[in-house]
Structure formats: C-alpha cells, structure tokens
Design a protein around this motif. Structure first.
Motif, PDB file in Angstrom:
ATOM      1  N   THR A  87      -5.684 -44.144 -39.039  1.00  0.00           N
ATOM      2  CA  THR A  87      -5.603 -45.546 -39.417  1.00  0.00           C
ATOM      3  C   THR A  87      -4.305 -46.101 -40.024  1.00  0.00           C
ATOM      4  O   THR A  87      -3.364 -45.445 -40.514  1.00  0.00           O
ATOM      5  CB  THR A  87      -6.510 -45.954 -40.608  1.00  0.00           C
ATOM      6  OG1 THR A  87      -7.911 -45.391 -40.350  1.00  0.00           O
ATOM      7  CG2 THR A  87      -6.592 -47.327 -41.333  1.00  0.00           C
ATOM      8  N   ALA A 126     -12.621 -29.667 -52.285  1.00  0.00           N
ATOM      9  CA  ALA A 126     -13.334 -30.950 -52.785  1.00  0.00           C
ATOM     10  C   ALA A 126     -12.367 -31.889 -51.892  1.00  0.00           C
ATOM     11  O   ALA A 126     -11.419 -31.899 -51.484  1.00  0.00           O
ATOM     12  CB  ALA A 126     -12.947 -30.891 -54.241  1.00  0.00           C
ATOM     13  N   GLY A 165     -14.948 -43.015 -49.899  1.00  0.00           N
ATOM     14  CA  GLY A 165     -13.990 -41.559 -49.652  1.00  0.00           C
ATOM     15  C   GLY A 165     -13.688 -41.448 -51.039  1.00  0.00           C
ATOM     16  O   GLY A 165     -14.065 -40.189 -51.584  1.00  0.00           O
ATOM     17  N   GLY A 178      -4.671 -36.310 -55.646  1.00  0.00           N
ATOM     18  CA  GLY A 178      -5.343 -37.481 -55.136  1.00  0.00           C
ATOM     19  C   GLY A 178      -6.454 -37.552 -56.134  1.00  0.00           C
ATOM     20  O   GLY A 178      -6.859 -37.044 -56.930  1.00  0.00           O
ATOM     21  N   GLY A 207      -6.483 -32.878 -49.318  1.00  0.00           N
ATOM     22  CA  GLY A 207      -6.695 -34.128 -48.525  1.00  0.00           C
ATOM     23  C   GLY A 207      -7.169 -33.598 -47.002  1.00  0.00           C
ATOM     24  O   GLY A 207      -7.687 -32.513 -46.669  1.00  0.00           O
TER      25      GLY A 207
HETATM   26  C1  FAD Z   1      -6.728 -46.285 -44.294  1.00  0.00           C
HETATM   27  C2  FAD Z   1      -7.590 -45.788 -45.112  1.00  0.00           C
HETATM   28  C3  FAD Z   1      -8.412 -46.584 -45.779  1.00  0.00           C
HETATM   29  C4  FAD Z   1      -9.351 -46.044 -46.841  1.00  0.00           C
HETATM   30  N1  FAD Z   1     -10.192 -46.870 -47.297  1.00  0.00           N
HETATM   31  C5  FAD Z   1     -11.070 -46.523 -48.458  1.00  0.00           C
HETATM   32  C6  FAD Z   1     -11.558 -47.478 -49.345  1.00  0.00           C
HETATM   33  O1  FAD Z   1     -11.592 -48.603 -49.034  1.00  0.00           O
HETATM   34  N2  FAD Z   1     -12.637 -46.894 -50.345  1.00  0.00           N
HETATM   35  C7  FAD Z   1     -12.604 -45.753 -50.403  1.00  0.00           C
HETATM   36  O2  FAD Z   1     -13.337 -45.106 -51.076  1.00  0.00           O
HETATM   37  N3  FAD Z   1     -12.023 -44.579 -49.472  1.00  0.00           N
HETATM   38  C8  FAD Z   1     -11.438 -45.124 -48.404  1.00  0.00           C
HETATM   39  N4  FAD Z   1     -10.467 -44.294 -47.863  1.00  0.00           N
HETATM   40  C9  FAD Z   1     -10.615 -42.869 -47.928  1.00  0.00           C
HETATM   41  C10 FAD Z   1      -9.909 -42.170 -49.169  1.00  0.00           C
HETATM   42  O3  FAD Z   1      -8.633 -42.402 -49.007  1.00  0.00           O
HETATM   43  C11 FAD Z   1      -9.919 -40.773 -49.342  1.00  0.00           C
HETATM   44  O4  FAD Z   1     -11.204 -40.390 -49.203  1.00  0.00           O
HETATM   45  C12 FAD Z   1      -9.510 -40.124 -50.819  1.00  0.00           C
HETATM   46  O5  FAD Z   1      -8.066 -40.560 -50.834  1.00  0.00           O
HETATM   47  C13 FAD Z   1      -9.691 -38.649 -50.797  1.00  0.00           C
HETATM   48  O6  FAD Z   1      -9.102 -38.050 -52.018  1.00  0.00           O
HETATM   49  P1  FAD Z   1      -8.482 -36.618 -52.099  1.00  0.00           P
HETATM   50  O7  FAD Z   1      -8.205 -36.520 -53.382  1.00  0.00           O
HETATM   51  O8  FAD Z   1      -9.625 -35.836 -51.502  1.00  0.00           O
HETATM   52  O9  FAD Z   1      -7.343 -36.778 -50.937  1.00  0.00           O
HETATM   53  P2  FAD Z   1      -5.885 -37.426 -50.837  1.00  0.00           P
HETATM   54  O10 FAD Z   1      -5.923 -38.810 -51.601  1.00  0.00           O
HETATM   55  O11 FAD Z   1      -5.669 -37.374 -49.456  1.00  0.00           O
HETATM   56  O12 FAD Z   1      -5.106 -36.229 -51.826  1.00  0.00           O
HETATM   57  C14 FAD Z   1      -4.775 -35.434 -51.340  1.00  0.00           C
HETATM   58  C15 FAD Z   1      -3.429 -34.703 -52.176  1.00  0.00           C
HETATM   59  O13 FAD Z   1      -3.102 -33.640 -51.801  1.00  0.00           O
HETATM   60  C16 FAD Z   1      -1.560 -33.396 -51.573  1.00  0.00           C
HETATM   61  N5  FAD Z   1      -1.487 -32.427 -50.707  1.00  0.00           N
HETATM   62  C17 FAD Z   1      -1.823 -32.113 -49.468  1.00  0.00           C
HETATM   63  N6  FAD Z   1      -1.527 -30.926 -49.105  1.00  0.00           N
HETATM   64  C18 FAD Z   1      -0.700 -30.376 -49.960  1.00  0.00           C
HETATM   65  C19 FAD Z   1      -0.025 -28.943 -50.307  1.00  0.00           C
HETATM   66  N7  FAD Z   1      -0.141 -28.254 -49.307  1.00  0.00           N
HETATM   67  N8  FAD Z   1       0.731 -28.790 -51.174  1.00  0.00           N
HETATM   68  C20 FAD Z   1       0.612 -29.702 -52.333  1.00  0.00           C
HETATM   69  N9  FAD Z   1      -0.128 -31.014 -52.187  1.00  0.00           N
HETATM   70  C21 FAD Z   1      -0.587 -31.341 -51.252  1.00  0.00           C
HETATM   71  C22 FAD Z   1      -1.237 -34.752 -50.918  1.00  0.00           C
HETATM   72  O14 FAD Z   1       0.180 -35.283 -51.002  1.00  0.00           O
HETATM   73  C23 FAD Z   1      -2.178 -35.789 -51.562  1.00  0.00           C
HETATM   74  O15 FAD Z   1      -1.640 -36.327 -52.698  1.00  0.00           O
HETATM   75  C24 FAD Z   1      -9.650 -44.602 -47.044  1.00  0.00           C
HETATM   76  C25 FAD Z   1      -8.554 -43.815 -46.206  1.00  0.00           C
HETATM   77  C26 FAD Z   1      -7.732 -44.524 -45.617  1.00  0.00           C
HETATM   78  C27 FAD Z   1      -6.871 -43.344 -44.662  1.00  0.00           C
END
Ligand code: FAD
Lengths: 271, 431
Positions: B186, B302, B316, B13, B163
């Motif tokens: 959501t 992170a 987010g 992500g 995530g």
């Molecule tokens: C409906 C909705 C609307 C949102 N709207 C907004 C917005 O408009 N603007 C904004 O800035 N933020 C928004 N957010 C929040 C934003 O999506 C998140 O804060 C952001 O995606 C976080 O990024 P991340 O990389 O930490 O996690 P994620 O994007 O969740 O990425 C985590 C990744 O890790 C992978 N993963 C998980 N566990 C494992 C494992 N054990 N082994 C291998 N891979 C794994 C997952 O498949 C995923 O690809 C929204 C969230 C939602 C749900």
C-alpha cells in the motif's frame, strides 16, 4: 587520564529556517541535537580512554532538556555527565558561557583532576569557536584549536595535528590543555548496546548556580554578556543570471563568447 | 555477561507497546527495542484507530492521545471509471465522547505517544537498534542479539511484535516465506488542507471525521482497495493491492495512487491540497490460513508479525493491541508459575483464537483467495452495478418495470448459472 568534554545542545541547522520578515531564527518544530563537533570530541575522548585508561566526563550548560545531549554522550561511551542549569545562566554569550563552564570545570577537578578539556571546533548555531579558548584562558592552560588528530599521549604531554588553512601543523603541548576538535578526527562509532542501556535511564549531575563556588554573578548570563548582535539576516538568494541553452557543444561556444565579451579570459593566442 | 530482563519486546508498534505497557504496569522489568529513530518513525497506517482495545489499556486515552478526528461517518464507494455507487453510515452517536467508535490518527505521532506512556511505567525503550536474531538455547528462546557491538541481551520471554514481515519468527521456523498473494503493498500520501476546507468538502464539523473506502476502479479492478480519511488539517489517501496482482499485472503502485487522485469522483475532494508525505508499507492479507505458530519456549508472536489483520474491515491496529494484551496476560501467568515454556504460554494462542481476532479471521478465511481467483467481482460486477444504477436513476420515459428487466438481463449476460454461482460464492465467503 581524565578528559572532560564540553557539549552543547543545538537546533539542527539542517532544518532551521530564517524568517525573512523578522530576520530571526524560526525554531518551530526544529529538532535539538548534540553539536556535531562535540559528538566527535566525545568519541575521541572515548578512544583515548580505551587506549590509556581513565575516565571521560561530559559537561553541558543549558535547560533541563539538554540532558538529551548528555545521554547521547553516554551512548558514545562517556562515563558521567554534568549539567549546569539555572535561569542565571540564560542569555549568555561566549564570554559568560566560558565563565560558567570554567566554574563547573573547577568544581569537577576538585574531586577528579582534569588532564584535558575537549570542545567542538565551534557550535553550528553560533559558529564562533570562542568558548573553548575562553575556558583555556580562564583556566590558564594552553588552548589548541582545530585539531584533526591526536598522535601521541603521555603522562606529561600530547602531540597533535592542527588543521590550518593550507596544511597541518604538528604540535606538542604540556598537560593539562584544552583542545577543540575537527570532524575529520574520527568517525562516530555505532554505539555498543550496553551504552544504549546505560544512556536511556542515565541522569546527569545537575548543578544550579548555588552549587558552584566563588561565582561572580555579574559575569553570568545576560548580565555578563557584552556581545550585542547588531543585525541578523539571511544571505540573499542568488537571483537572475543568464542561462545557456542548447547542446553541450553549443553551450561551450556561448560560454566562451560571454567570457570573451566580459574579458574574463586570458588572451592566450595573443602572445 | 549480558544484562537480563523479564521481558524483551521487539518492535514499538501497537502490538509491542500494548504488551510492554501491561507487563511494566504489573511490575515486570521490560526492555523494548525499536529499529526506527523513534517509535512510529517508519510506521504506516491508513489511520483508523479503534477505541475499544486501547481504552481497555488506557481509559479515556483520547483526552490526551494525539488523535486527529473521531469518525462520525464511514462511506463505501464502488467505483467505475466515472461514477460511484455509494453506501455509508453517519451517526451522531459517534460524535459523542461516551460513544466514540474510532479515530483517525497519524502513526508517527501516535506511536511516540503510546511508547512514552509505556516508558512512564518503567519500560526501557531503545531506539535505532535492529534485533537480528533470537538467542536460542536447547530449543528455548533466552534473549536476542541486536546489530550493535556487544549486542546480546537476555530475558525470560521474548515478544516478537516486529511487524508484517517478521524475519525473527521466520528464523525460528514459525512461518515460511510470505506468499505474494498474502500481502498487500500500500502506498499513501498525507495531503495538507485547511480544516475548514475539509469540513466543507466532507460535510463535517471540527472534531468530526469521515472515512471513504473505495473498491473497483480505484485499483483498476485489481484485488485491492483505496481509502481517503480526514485528519485535522490533512487527508490520508492511499491505495494498495496484493503483491501477487502487482507483479502479475505489472502495476506501479505510485501510478495507481496518481490514478486514484485524478479519478473524477475523488479529485474534487483533494483539489488544491499540498503533498506533505509519501509512505509505503505492506499489510498482511493472508488471514486465518497464514497465522504462524504463535508461541514457543520463551517466545510469543503478536500483531502483524502473527498476520492478525482483517483486510475486509481494515482492522489491524486493534488486533495488534489486543494480541499484545493477551501476550502480556500469558507472560504474567508464566511469571507466576515461574515457567516460560510453550505449554504455559499456549494460553496466549487460545485467547487469540477464541476472541474476535480468531473468529473474524476465520469468518473471512477464504475471502482474499476467492477474490484473487475470481477477479470478476471487482472487474465486472462493480462496473455493472454502476451501469445498473445509472440506468435505474435516469428518467428517460422507460417504465420502471422495463428498467428492472433490462438490469436483470445485464447481470445475466454472463450466463445465468455463472452469475448465480458468483452470488452464492460471495455469500459463502462473507457469511
Ligand atoms: C497503508 C496501511 C493502512 C492501514 N490502515 C489501517 C487502519 O485504518 N486501521 C487499522 O486498524 N489498521 C490499519 N492497517 C494495519 C495496521 O497498520 C497494522 O495492523 C498495525 O500497525 C500492526 O501493528 P504491529 O505493532 O503488529 O506492527 P507495526 O506497527 O508494523 O510495528 C512493528 C514495529 O517493529 C519494528 N521492527 C521491525 N523489525 C524490527 C527488528 N528486527 N528490530 C527492531 N524493531 C523492529 C518496526 O520498526 C515497527 O515499529 C494499515 C496498514 C497499512 C500499511
């Protein structure tokens, strides 16, 4: 034991559509995958390598993107991959394809003699099943199609189970030979992590026409392809028909009435 | 012997890829592991990507990234059952490349693009693989075990960017089970609509986007929000509520989404659109209090895994990217020192807390809880404001002074003291 598996990149026919107006395949946005039968063929070769030692190579003909199916094969456990890629190969039918692949197989066997060639039963985009036997003919080795099990492998021969319309045939063949593989031969295993690591950065040996030897260019690509597609069409959708309504009991009564009327039923009670 | 990398990043992500990108850019050998078929395959976001944090990583990214529309207008609607108090801002500046603020994106496309940029710098990305646990030796994380045969792989440092529901951080004891009040569930749909129709209905042009946040009746007064964002040729519409209120009030999220789609104020905007995708995902809403332990020996947490989301401002992805950047900085420092201990990596923690991430989360640290414990803000005040506005703007022969008095009395119906308390409380958590 050295097994070479021929693998093809195909459009995923699960998502492909036929344009009803032009009767051509609509490939937009359709993902490319390894021909599923070929994946089983690679898996089977990897099983045999595990039992008998040796090496598994894969060979594909296609554009540079076809590297993806070679990487997929490395994930499954193949040791090395060859891609023959050249504009001169484009537009090939099964005859020209088997010619090009044969030339590549001959080149591979010069450095590492081949004991068996595996192909998928057929490719899901063309459904012909002709390339495998075509290669066997050109290499002058036995073609054994529709194999659902490999039961014994020795230095000199293999024993195989061949799927027939209504049963199985047990076959023994000398080596080298060419085998085409049915899906039921195995389950594709969840690939080990080291294979995944090897596959991401793997670059196959890529040969253009100039790398192949003794090639008669007239037999390649569109020029070497006598096949003409007469017509292409989507099978017509089933339409209309009569729908029976009501409770299951009522529907059965109605159904029997219809069958009687159309005289589809044997007349048990007459005799 | 398992292979060894400098860095293993779990998750592709925004947090994971941001970190992987910057580690690889500085010459580290990076392995990134993603469970989806490809990055973004299962990732969900309303769709607002902020410019600043990504621009710091890839200057002028919008020229090549798959963005949908630069946003020129942000609207906020306070809904009751049949009306809306509206508030918003539209600015020409935001339509200018030099002063873009944010963009709508579709995550499946965006995450793939971002991950490919990282791969171009040498990141080794393995998809379709789940990391099941961190390998720990003498209290130090030394690698991970995946769900594949021969699935172990080693690294100096592991970044958990997996995530919202980070099982890996939990296994390490960095956080407890997440409380239902600390996450929102959501649901969201992508609705196809021709670009011209979108432009007309939202009063925008090609290359311009609009966002609408909806409070109040959009969640039938439960703690949550709904949103409607414009893509090039589709709309994202979604609604979410805290898991605790979903459980407590027996809400069915997809019914709530149907309710929003049929709301008289919303319906004309989406009429005739074709449903193309249905998605659901959790959002961390615990804020400041829910931030887990962020570093340990050989490990950094992170993005959503660290609960870094500002729910009030729907930020987010930017916090995820920024925290990924800070993680990369800490790792590079640790590499220099040749020690990947908690003590060296602690610089990551400091940076997160000192930056806008820590400060904004601190500012709103009690907001969710306050709204959860005091449902009157969404349930009573928003309908009241609608009634007040309707009364005030209706010309019916009553003098304006009379109207003001009537409105004042309406707000005081709850009791003067309670109303004043409510206002003070609201000011305190938002100040
Ligand atoms: C409906 C909705 C609307 C949102 N709207 C907004 C917005 O408009 N603007 C904004 O800035 N933020 C928004 N957010 C929040 C934003 O999506 C998140 O804060 C952001 O995606 C976080 O990024 P991340 O990389 O930490 O996690 P994620 O994007 O969740 O990425 C985590 C990744 O890790 C992978 N993963 C998980 N566990 C494992 C494992 N054990 N082994 C291998 N891979 C794994 C997952 O498949 C995923 O690809 C929204 C969230 C939602 C749900």
């Amino acid at each position: 034991m050295h097994i070479v598996v021929c693998v093809k990149q195909v459009p995923d026919t699960k998502v492909i559509k036929i344009n009803p107006k032009t009767n051509t395949l609509d490939r937009r946005g359709v993902p490319s995958i390894i021909n599923p039968y070929d994946a089983h063929a690679v898996q089977e070769a990897v099983h045999l390598k595990r039992q008998h030692g040796g090496k598994v190579s894969v060979l594909s003909m296609g554009p540079p993107q076809a590297t993806a199916v070679i990487k997929k094969s490395i994930e499954i456990g193949a040791d090395e991959g060859y891609l023959i890629s050249d504009r001169a190969f484009a537009g090939a039918d099964t005859l020209a394809t088997s010619y090009a692949l044969t030339k590549a197989l001959e080149k591979i066997s010069k450095t590492s003699p081949i004991d068996m060639v595996f192909c998928g039963k057929h490719a899901i985009d063309g459904d012909t099943g002709q390339v495998g036997p075509g290669i066997a003919k050109r290499l002058d080795i036995p073609p054994i199609t529709n194999i659902s099990a490999i039961t014994k492998v020795t230095k000199d021969y293999v024993e195989l189970q061949r799927k027939l319309q209504d049963g199985y045939a047990h076959i023994r063949s000398t080596l080298p030979c060419l085998i085409t593989i049915e899906k039921e031969i195995n389950e594709i295993e969840y690939a080990p992590f080291p294979n995944m690591l090897k596959a991401v950065n793997y670059q196959p040996v890529v040969w253009s026409i100039d790398h192949l030897e003794d090639v008669d260019r007239k037999q390649l690509g569109l020029k070497g392809s006598p096949t003409v597609v007469g017509k292409m069409f989507a099978p017509p959708k089933q339409e209309g028909g009569h729908r029976l309504e009501g409770t299951p009991e009522e529907q059965v009564v109605q159904l029997v009435e219809v069958l009687k009327e159309k005289q589809y039923l044997f007349h048990f009670n007459k005799g | 012997m398992p292979e060894k990398f400098d860095v293993i990043v779990v998750g592709a992500g925004p947090a994971g890829t941001s970190c992987a990108y910057q580690c690889a850019k500085n010459g580290l050998k990076v392995l990134q592991i993603e469970r989806g078929e490809y990055p973004g395959a299962k990732n969900v976001m309303g769709g607002v990507l902020y410019k600043q944090q990504l621009e710091e990583i890839i200057p002028e990214f919008w020229k090549e990234a798959p963005i949908e529309r630069p946003i020129v207008e942000q609207r906020m609607w306070l809904l009751d059952e049949e009306s809306a108090m509206t508030l918003g801002f539209k600015g020409r500046a935001w339509a200018n490349e030099a002063s873009y603020n944010n963009f709508t994106i579709l995550r499946a496309k965006f995450d793939q693009w971002f991950a490919r940029k990282a791969q171009e710098l040498g990141v080794t990305l393995i998809n379709e693989t789940v990391v099941e646990e961190c390998l720990v030796e003498n209290g130090k994380v030394i690698g991970v075990r995946t769900d594949r045969p021969e699935g172990e792989v080693l690294a100096d440092v592991v970044v958990l960017a997996d995530g919202v529901n980070s099982l890996l951080a939990k296994q390490l004891g960095f956080h407890q089970d997440i409380e239902p009040a600390q996450v929102a569930l959501t649901v969201m749909e992508v609705l196809k609509l021709p670009a011209e129709t979108i432009n007309e209905r939202f009063n925008i042009e090609d290359g311009q986007g609009c966002t609408i946040e909806m409070f109040g009746d959009s969640t039938k007064g439960h703690l949550g929000t709904a949103f409607l964002y414009t893509n090039k040729e589709s709309l994202n519409i979604g609604v979410g509520a805290t898991l605790s209120s979903i459980v407590k009030e027996k809400i069915k999220p997809y019914e709530l989404l149907e309710y929003v789609k049929n709301h008289p104020i919303v319906k004309p905007l989406i009429q005739g659109a074709e449903e193309a995708e249905y998605l659901a995902h959790l959002i961390p809403e615990g804020g400041y209090h829910a931030i887990p332990k962020l570093v340990g020996d050989g490990v950094i947490v992170a993005g959503d895994a660290a609960q870094l989301v500002n729910g009030i401002h729907r930020e987010g992805s930017n916090m995820a990217m920024k925290s990924g950047s800070y993680a990369a900085e800490a790792i590079l420092l640790a590499k220099q020192k040749g020690r990947f201990t908690e003590e060296v990596l602690a610089i990551y923690r400091e940076k997160v807390y000192e930056s806008f991430i820590g400060q904004d989360l601190k500012k709103y640290k009690d907001a969710t809880e306050t709204l959860e414990n005091h449902p009157q803000y969404l349930k009573e005040y928003i309908p009241m404001m609608n009634r007040a506005a309707r009364a005030f703007f209706t010309v019916d022969g009553t003098s304006k002074r009379e109207k003001q008095k009537g409105i004042f009395n309406m707000f005081m119906e709850r009791g003067k003291i309670r109303t004043v308390q409510d206002m003070y409380r609201a000011w305190k958590v938002m100040k």
